[in-house]
Design a protein around this motif. Structure first.
Motif, PDB file in Angstrom:
ATOM      1  N   SER A  77       3.818  -6.697   7.818  1.00 60.22           N
ATOM      2  CA  SER A  77       2.781  -6.185   6.919  1.00 60.22           C
ATOM      3  C   SER A  77       3.238  -6.284   5.464  1.00 60.22           C
ATOM      4  CB  SER A  77       2.400  -4.752   7.274  1.00 60.22           C
ATOM      5  OG  SER A  77       3.494  -3.886   7.124  1.00 60.22           O
ATOM      6  N   GLN A  78       4.516  -6.055   5.222  1.00 56.40           N
ATOM      7  CA  GLN A  78       5.024  -6.186   3.850  1.00 56.40           C
ATOM      8  C   GLN A  78       4.924  -7.636   3.378  1.00 56.40           C
ATOM      9  OE1 GLN A  78       5.855  -3.597   1.808  1.00 56.40           O
ATOM     10  NE2 GLN A  78       5.798  -5.204   0.272  1.00 56.40           N
ATOM     11  N   THR A  80       2.695  -9.770   4.334  1.00 57.81           N
ATOM     12  CA  THR A  80       1.272 -10.021   4.079  1.00 57.81           C
ATOM     13  C   THR A  80       0.865  -9.459   2.722  1.00 57.81           C
ATOM     14  OG1 THR A  80       0.808  -9.915   6.449  1.00 57.81           O
ATOM     15  CG2 THR A  80      -1.068  -9.646   4.971  1.00 57.81           C
ATOM     16  N   ILE A  81       1.307  -8.251   2.431  1.00 59.47           N
ATOM     17  CA  ILE A  81       0.975  -7.638   1.132  1.00 59.47           C
ATOM     18  C   ILE A  81       1.599  -8.436   0.000  1.00 59.47           C
ATOM     19  CG2 ILE A  81       1.360  -5.601  -0.311  1.00 59.47           C
ATOM     20  CD1 ILE A  81       1.041  -3.942   2.251  1.00 59.47           C
ATOM     21  N   ASP A  82       2.850  -8.849   0.160  1.00 61.21           N
ATOM     22  CA  ASP A  82       3.508  -9.655  -0.878  1.00 61.21           C
ATOM     23  C   ASP A  82       2.763 -10.966  -1.110  1.00 61.21           C
ATOM     24  OD1 ASP A  82       5.389  -7.672  -1.153  1.00 61.21           O
ATOM     25  OD2 ASP A  82       6.910  -8.690   0.090  1.00 61.21           O
ATOM     26  N   ARG A  85      -0.394 -10.222  -3.066  1.00 67.19           N
ATOM     27  CA  ARG A  85      -0.076  -9.961  -4.475  1.00 67.19           C
ATOM     28  C   ARG A  85       0.317 -11.253  -5.196  1.00 67.19           C
ATOM     29  NH1 ARG A  85      -0.619  -4.756  -5.450  1.00 67.19           N
ATOM     30  NH2 ARG A  85      -0.028  -3.229  -3.888  1.00 67.19           N
ATOM     31  N   SER A  90      -5.707  -8.114  -4.932  1.00 65.88           N
ATOM     32  CA  SER A  90      -5.316  -6.707  -4.793  1.00 65.88           C
ATOM     33  C   SER A  90      -6.286  -6.033  -3.832  1.00 65.88           C
ATOM     34  CB  SER A  90      -5.330  -6.001  -6.143  1.00 65.88           C
ATOM     35  OG  SER A  90      -6.645  -5.960  -6.645  1.00 65.88           O
ATOM     36  N   LEU A  91      -5.769  -5.094  -3.094  1.00 67.84           N
ATOM     37  CA  LEU A  91      -6.602  -4.335  -2.181  1.00 67.84           C
ATOM     38  C   LEU A  91      -7.184  -3.151  -2.938  1.00 67.84           C
ATOM     39  CD1 LEU A  91      -4.348  -4.358   0.994  1.00 67.84           C
ATOM     40  CD2 LEU A  91      -6.280  -5.832   0.472  1.00 67.84           C
ATOM     41  N   GLN A 119       0.407   0.943  -3.166  1.00 71.14           N
ATOM     42  CA  GLN A 119       1.122  -0.013  -2.320  1.00 71.14           C
ATOM     43  C   GLN A 119       1.379   0.555  -0.919  1.00 71.14           C
ATOM     44  OE1 GLN A 119       4.708  -1.623  -3.979  1.00 71.14           O
ATOM     45  NE2 GLN A 119       5.110  -2.917  -2.214  1.00 71.14           N
ATOM     46  N   SER A 122      -1.897   0.434   0.923  1.00 75.51           N
ATOM     47  CA  SER A 122      -2.182  -0.962   1.294  1.00 75.51           C
ATOM     48  C   SER A 122      -1.359  -1.373   2.505  1.00 75.51           C
ATOM     49  CB  SER A 122      -1.858  -1.903   0.128  1.00 75.51           C
ATOM     50  OG  SER A 122      -2.670  -1.640  -0.968  1.00 75.51           O
ATOM     51  N   ARG A 123      -0.074  -1.038   2.473  1.00 75.24           N
ATOM     52  CA  ARG A 123       0.809  -1.395   3.590  1.00 75.24           C
ATOM     53  C   ARG A 123       0.318  -0.740   4.878  1.00 75.24           C
ATOM     54  NH1 ARG A 123       5.241   0.914   2.116  1.00 75.24           N
ATOM     55  NH2 ARG A 123       5.812  -0.722   0.663  1.00 75.24           N
ATOM     56  N   VAL A 126      -2.911  -2.558   6.105  1.00 72.35           N
ATOM     57  CA  VAL A 126      -2.586  -3.893   6.625  1.00 72.35           C
ATOM     58  C   VAL A 126      -1.848  -3.769   7.954  1.00 72.35           C
ATOM     59  CG1 VAL A 126      -1.180  -5.963   6.204  1.00 72.35           C
ATOM     60  CG2 VAL A 126      -2.619  -5.042   4.388  1.00 72.35           C
TER      61      VAL A 126
END
Length: 150
Positions: A77-78, A80-82, A85, A90-91, A119, A122-123, A126
């Motif tokens: 998940s991290q 995916t967020i990275d 970004r 941005s979510l 963040q 978001s994590r 996700v």
């Protein structure tokens, strides 16, 4: 002893011998049928045990895959967020005007009425979405296996 008694006694003995032979034959047939039925049940139980073992093996594999996924879900998940970004995505969530005023401190209308998620939030979202996807895939594998598909 009279001849009639001797004949009657002989007839009774003959009837007892015939009944004994009949009973022995009936008993033998009953034992044979019982043995055949026991063999059928044993074969059926063996087949069911083999099917159960194969199904359990498949379910264990699905469980093992799920545990592996769970162990790496936070990192996934991290990543995916990275990636989001890095791509400039941005979510955010859509907020009502009063909430926008409280969150942003600006009580003027916000053109899109959205606020970016923290963040950690978001994590979490996700991770939950990916977890739900993996759970659905694992459950589909289990259903396919239980229906006899490979």
């Amino acid at each position: 002893m009279s001849p009639f008694t001797k004949t009657l006694l002989g007839l009774v003995c003959a009837c007892l011998v015939v009944f004994g032979i009949y009973s022995k034959g009936y008993q033998d047939a009953y034992l044979k049928a019982s043995h055949e039925k026991a063999q059928e049940l044993l074969a059926l139980n063996t087949k069911q045990e083999e099917e159960r073992a194969a199904t359990q093996k498949a379910l264990n594999e699905v469980s093992k895959n799920w545990q592996a996924y769970s162990a790496e879900s936070k990192a996934m998940s991290q990543r995916t967020i990275d990636k989001l970004r890095d791509d400039g995505i941005s979510l955010s969530v859509q907020l009502a005007d009063a909430t926008v005023c409280n969150v942003t401190g600006s009580c003027r209308p916000v053109p899109n009425g959205r606020a970016e998620l923290h963040q950690d939030t978001s994590r979490f979202f996700v991770e939950q979405a990916q977890r739900a996807d993996e759970q659905v895939k694992a459950l589909q594998q289990i259903v396919r296996r239980l229906q006899g598909e490979k």
